[in-house]
Design a protein around this motif. Structure first.
Motif, PDB file in Angstrom:
ATOM      1  N   LEU B   8      -2.649  18.453  24.356  1.00  0.00           N
ATOM      2  CA  LEU B   8      -3.772  17.720  24.554  1.00  0.00           C
ATOM      3  C   LEU B   8      -4.065  17.145  23.151  1.00  0.00           C
ATOM      4  CD1 LEU B   8      -5.526  18.772  27.807  1.00  0.00           C
ATOM      5  CD2 LEU B   8      -3.758  17.157  27.435  1.00  0.00           C
ATOM      6  N   LEU B   9      -4.289  18.126  22.297  1.00  0.00           N
ATOM      7  CA  LEU B   9      -4.668  17.673  21.013  1.00  0.00           C
ATOM      8  C   LEU B   9      -3.537  16.777  20.459  1.00  0.00           C
ATOM      9  CD1 LEU B   9      -6.532  17.901  18.442  1.00  0.00           C
ATOM     10  CD2 LEU B   9      -5.272  19.898  17.864  1.00  0.00           C
ATOM     11  N   MET B  10      -2.392  17.012  20.638  1.00  0.00           N
ATOM     12  CA  MET B  10      -1.418  16.220  20.066  1.00  0.00           C
ATOM     13  C   MET B  10      -1.299  14.876  20.720  1.00  0.00           C
ATOM     14  SD  MET B  10       1.681  19.065  19.731  1.00  0.00           S
ATOM     15  CE  MET B  10       2.785  18.173  20.057  1.00  0.00           C
ATOM     16  N   SER B  27       2.234   1.693  14.362  1.00  0.00           N
ATOM     17  CA  SER B  27       1.820   1.603  15.896  1.00  0.00           C
ATOM     18  C   SER B  27       2.994   2.087  16.454  1.00  0.00           C
ATOM     19  CB  SER B  27       1.382   0.192  16.345  1.00  0.00           C
ATOM     20  OG  SER B  27       0.141  -0.020  15.501  1.00  0.00           O
ATOM     21  N   ILE B  28       4.118   1.404  16.521  1.00  0.00           N
ATOM     22  CA  ILE B  28       5.182   1.883  17.352  1.00  0.00           C
ATOM     23  C   ILE B  28       5.620   3.173  17.244  1.00  0.00           C
ATOM     24  CG2 ILE B  28       7.848   1.213  17.914  1.00  0.00           C
ATOM     25  CD1 ILE B  28       6.977  -1.629  16.697  1.00  0.00           C
ATOM     26  N   ILE B  29       5.774   3.781  15.880  1.00  0.00           N
ATOM     27  CA  ILE B  29       5.976   5.153  15.654  1.00  0.00           C
ATOM     28  C   ILE B  29       5.085   5.972  16.337  1.00  0.00           C
ATOM     29  CG2 ILE B  29       5.961   6.822  13.922  1.00  0.00           C
ATOM     30  CD1 ILE B  29       7.334   5.111  12.173  1.00  0.00           C
ATOM     31  N   PHE B  30       3.753   5.532  16.404  1.00  0.00           N
ATOM     32  CA  PHE B  30       2.719   6.444  17.154  1.00  0.00           C
ATOM     33  C   PHE B  30       3.054   6.401  18.699  1.00  0.00           C
ATOM     34  CE2 PHE B  30       0.788   7.243  13.102  1.00  0.00           C
ATOM     35  CZ  PHE B  30       0.577   8.514  13.174  1.00  0.00           C
ATOM     36  N   LEU B  31       3.382   5.410  19.163  1.00  0.00           N
ATOM     37  CA  LEU B  31       3.735   5.163  20.392  1.00  0.00           C
ATOM     38  C   LEU B  31       4.755   6.386  20.813  1.00  0.00           C
ATOM     39  CD1 LEU B  31       3.049   3.603  23.074  1.00  0.00           C
ATOM     40  CD2 LEU B  31       5.026   2.100  22.213  1.00  0.00           C
ATOM     41  N   ASN B  32       5.950   6.487  19.900  1.00  0.00           N
ATOM     42  CA  ASN B  32       6.676   7.391  20.083  1.00  0.00           C
ATOM     43  C   ASN B  32       6.248   8.960  20.254  1.00  0.00           C
ATOM     44  OD1 ASN B  32       9.550   6.534  20.503  1.00  0.00           O
ATOM     45  ND2 ASN B  32       8.871   5.023  18.892  1.00  0.00           N
ATOM     46  N   VAL B  33       5.209   9.072  19.478  1.00  0.00           N
ATOM     47  CA  VAL B  33       4.617  10.396  19.021  1.00  0.00           C
ATOM     48  C   VAL B  33       3.973  10.663  20.546  1.00  0.00           C
ATOM     49  CG1 VAL B  33       2.575  11.576  18.190  1.00  0.00           C
ATOM     50  CG2 VAL B  33       4.448  10.342  16.708  1.00  0.00           C
ATOM     51  N   VAL B  34       3.160   9.806  20.992  1.00  0.00           N
ATOM     52  CA  VAL B  34       2.660  10.096  22.425  1.00  0.00           C
ATOM     53  C   VAL B  34       3.506  10.417  23.239  1.00  0.00           C
ATOM     54  CG1 VAL B  34       1.147   9.122  23.816  1.00  0.00           C
ATOM     55  CG2 VAL B  34       0.611   8.754  21.557  1.00  0.00           C
ATOM     56  N   GLU B  35       4.517   9.499  23.435  1.00  0.00           N
ATOM     57  CA  GLU B  35       5.651   9.751  24.333  1.00  0.00           C
ATOM     58  C   GLU B  35       5.947  11.044  24.390  1.00  0.00           C
ATOM     59  OE1 GLU B  35       9.191   7.530  23.974  1.00  0.00           O
ATOM     60  OE2 GLU B  35      10.210   9.045  25.169  1.00  0.00           O
ATOM     61  N   ALA B  36       6.624  11.632  23.103  1.00  0.00           N
ATOM     62  CA  ALA B  36       7.016  12.957  23.202  1.00  0.00           C
ATOM     63  C   ALA B  36       6.038  13.899  23.320  1.00  0.00           C
ATOM     64  CB  ALA B  36       7.524  13.358  21.485  1.00  0.00           C
ATOM     65  N   SER B  37       4.708  13.670  22.917  1.00  0.00           N
ATOM     66  CA  SER B  37       3.645  14.814  23.413  1.00  0.00           C
ATOM     67  C   SER B  37       3.652  14.980  25.058  1.00  0.00           C
ATOM     68  CB  SER B  37       2.456  14.672  22.882  1.00  0.00           C
ATOM     69  OG  SER B  37       2.829  14.323  21.355  1.00  0.00           O
ATOM     70  N   VAL B  38       3.706  13.820  25.628  1.00  0.00           N
ATOM     71  CA  VAL B  38       3.411  13.813  26.995  1.00  0.00           C
ATOM     72  C   VAL B  38       4.742  14.460  27.844  1.00  0.00           C
ATOM     73  CG1 VAL B  38       3.597  12.417  28.968  1.00  0.00           C
ATOM     74  CG2 VAL B  38       2.220  11.783  27.297  1.00  0.00           C
ATOM     75  N   ILE B  39       6.052  14.332  27.146  1.00  0.00           N
ATOM     76  CA  ILE B  39       7.067  15.090  27.769  1.00  0.00           C
ATOM     77  C   ILE B  39       6.831  16.676  27.359  1.00  0.00           C
ATOM     78  CG2 ILE B  39       9.481  15.435  27.256  1.00  0.00           C
ATOM     79  CD1 ILE B  39       9.836  12.560  26.402  1.00  0.00           C
ATOM     80  N   LEU B  40       6.309  17.063  26.209  1.00  0.00           N
ATOM     81  CA  LEU B  40       6.095  18.245  26.095  1.00  0.00           C
ATOM     82  C   LEU B  40       5.240  18.943  27.176  1.00  0.00           C
ATOM     83  CD1 LEU B  40       6.833  20.522  24.289  1.00  0.00           C
ATOM     84  CD2 LEU B  40       5.103  19.973  22.918  1.00  0.00           C
ATOM     85  N   PHE B  41       3.995  18.255  27.296  1.00  0.00           N
ATOM     86  CA  PHE B  41       2.997  18.494  28.438  1.00  0.00           C
ATOM     87  C   PHE B  41       3.641  18.937  29.965  1.00  0.00           C
ATOM     88  CE2 PHE B  41      -0.348  17.321  31.384  1.00  0.00           C
ATOM     89  CZ  PHE B  41      -1.140  18.309  30.971  1.00  0.00           C
ATOM     90  N   PHE B  42       4.541  17.866  30.367  1.00  0.00           N
ATOM     91  CA  PHE B  42       5.044  18.129  31.684  1.00  0.00           C
ATOM     92  C   PHE B  42       5.943  19.376  31.515  1.00  0.00           C
ATOM     93  CE2 PHE B  42       3.654  14.282  32.885  1.00  0.00           C
ATOM     94  CZ  PHE B  42       3.980  14.221  34.398  1.00  0.00           C
ATOM     95  N   LEU B  43       6.760  19.664  30.472  1.00  0.00           N
ATOM     96  CA  LEU B  43       7.617  20.666  30.164  1.00  0.00           C
ATOM     97  C   LEU B  43       6.940  22.015  30.223  1.00  0.00           C
ATOM     98  CD1 LEU B  43      10.342  19.750  27.759  1.00  0.00           C
ATOM     99  CD2 LEU B  43      10.512  19.796  30.508  1.00  0.00           C
ATOM    100  N   ARG B  44       5.695  21.995  29.459  1.00  0.00           N
ATOM    101  CA  ARG B  44       4.973  23.094  29.391  1.00  0.00           C
ATOM    102  C   ARG B  44       4.251  23.698  30.795  1.00  0.00           C
ATOM    103  NH1 ARG B  44       2.779  26.917  30.011  1.00  0.00           N
ATOM    104  NH2 ARG B  44       1.674  28.222  28.572  1.00  0.00           N
ATOM    105  N   LEU B  45       3.740  22.341  31.650  1.00  0.00           N
ATOM    106  CA  LEU B  45       3.292  22.717  32.958  1.00  0.00           C
ATOM    107  C   LEU B  45       4.194  23.572  33.773  1.00  0.00           C
ATOM    108  CD1 LEU B  45       1.417  19.388  34.160  1.00  0.00           C
ATOM    109  CD2 LEU B  45       0.433  21.541  33.840  1.00  0.00           C
TER     110      LEU B  45
END
Lengths: 176, 112
Positions: B8-10, B27-45
Motif C-alpha cells: 500500500l505504501l508503494m 507521469s506516464i512512468i508513475f502510472l506504470n508504477v501504480v499498475e505494477a503495485s496493484v498487481i502485486l497487491f492482488f497476488l499477495r492477497l
C-alpha cells in the motif's frame, strides 16, 4: 528475503521521484520492473512474472525511448528541389532551416515529394512544414499549420529573407 | 500484514509521483508504477505461504488461486497498450505546444 526486495523497490521508487533526467528515469523503471517480477515469482505467479519481464523491463522502456526520440523530429516535406533548396551542402534554404533546428535543439527530417497534396497532409501525416514554389511571384512558400507552436519560432528566425513567404493553414482547410 | 502495508505504501508513493511530477513522461512512468503495485497487491492477497504453484496440484502442497494470476496477465498487457497510447498523445502534444511541462500546458489551455 521479501523485506530486502520490498526495501529495494521502495528505494528505486524514491530515486525515480527525485530524478529529473528522462533517460535515467526510464532505466530506473526497467530495474523496478525486474525487481517486481522477482516478487511475482516468489508469490507463485510464474506466468505473470514472465509477462512482466518481457513487457515491463524490455518493451515499455523501448516505447519510452522511441517516444522521446520522436519528439525532437522536425519533419519537412518539400515539393521543390533546386538551387535554393536541396539536400546538398551550402543551399541557402537548407542552411536557414538547419540554423533554426540547431537553435531549438531539433532534428531535421527532409522528404522530397514532388506531388505532395497539401489538403489533409497535416492531418493524416506527422508533417511540420511543407515547402512549395509559387508560380505568381516566384517566392518560396512555407506552409505550416496554425495550431503548431513552431510557426511563431520559425517566422522569427526567417523574417527578413525576401525569397520566403509564409502561409498558415487551418488544419482541415483546402489550400491551393 | 507487513507486506500488504508495504505494497500500500508503494501504491501511495506511485500516486504521489503521478500527482506531483511536472514532466508528462514522468507521469506516464508513475502510472506504470501504480499498475505494477496493484498487481502485486492482488497476488499477495491470494498467496498461501505453505502453498504451491497452481500447476499439477496433486504434487502435495495446496495450490494458490490461479484466477487472479490470469486476470493480472490481462492487466499487464492492457497497461502496455495504455502506455503506448499515452506516449503517442505526448508526441502530438509536444508538436502542438512545444513543451511537455504540465504547468505551461495547463496555462495554455486557459488562454485559448
Amino acid at each position: 528475503m521479501y523485506l530486502i526486495l520490498y526495501g529495494l523497490i521502495i528505494f528505486f521508487i524514491i530515486i525515480m521521484l527525485r530524478e529529473k533526467e528522462s533517460l535515467r528515469l526510464i532505466i530506473y523503471f526497467a530495474i523496478f520492473s525486474l525487481l517486481m517480477s522477482v516478487l511475482y515469482f516468489l508469490y507463485y505467479a510464474y506466468d505473470v512474472a514472465l509477462a512482466e519481464i518481457a513487457i515491463g523491463s524490455a518493451l515499455l522502456p523501448l516505447f519510452f525511448i522511441i517516444a522521446l526520440g520522436k519528439q525532437k523530429n522536425f519533419v519537412v516535406v518539400s515539393r521543390v528541389e533546386d538551387e535554393f533548396f536541396s539536400e546538398k551542402e551550402g543551399c541557402p534554404g537548407f542552411r536557414l532551416l538547419e540554423r533554426f533546428t540547431d537553435s531549438f535543439d531539433l532534428t531535421l527530417d527532409i522528404f522530397f515529394e514532388h506531388h505532395v497534396q497539401i489538403k489533409g497532409a497535416f492531418r493524416e501525416r506527422n508533417v511540420d512544414l511543407i515547402i512549395l514554389k509559387s508560380h505568381r511571384d516566384g517566392k518560396y512558400v512555407f506552409v505550416m499549420k496554425k495550431s503548431s507552436i513552431l510557426h511563431h519560432k520559425l517566422r522569427r528566425v526567417l523574417q527578413e529573407d525576401p525569397r520566403i513567404r509564409f502561409e498558415i493553414v487551418e488544419e482541415d482547410e483546402i489550400y491551393d | 500484514m507487513l507486506q500488504l502495508a508495504l505494497i500500500l505504501l508503494m501504491i501511495g508513493l506511485g500516486l504521489y509521483g503521478l500527482a506531483t511530477s511536472r514532466h508528462l513522461i514522468k507521469s506516464i512512468i508513475f502510472l506504470n508504477v501504480v499498475e505494477a503495485s496493484v498487481i502485486l497487491f492482488f497476488l499477495r492477497l491470494f498467496y498461501i505461504s505453505e502453498g504451491g504453484v497452481p500447476i499439477l496440484p496433486s504434487l502435495g502442497a495446496e495450490p494458490v488461486d490461479p484466477i487472479p494470476q490470469a486476470l493480472m496477465i490481462t492487466t499487464i498487457v492492457i497497461g502496455a497498450s495504455v502506455t503506448a497510447l499515452a506516449l503517442m498523445m505526448s508526441i502530438k502534444i509536444y508538436h502542438q505546444y512545444g513543451t511537455l511541462d504540465w504547468k505551461i500546458l495547463l496555462n495554455k489551455e486557459d488562454n485559448q
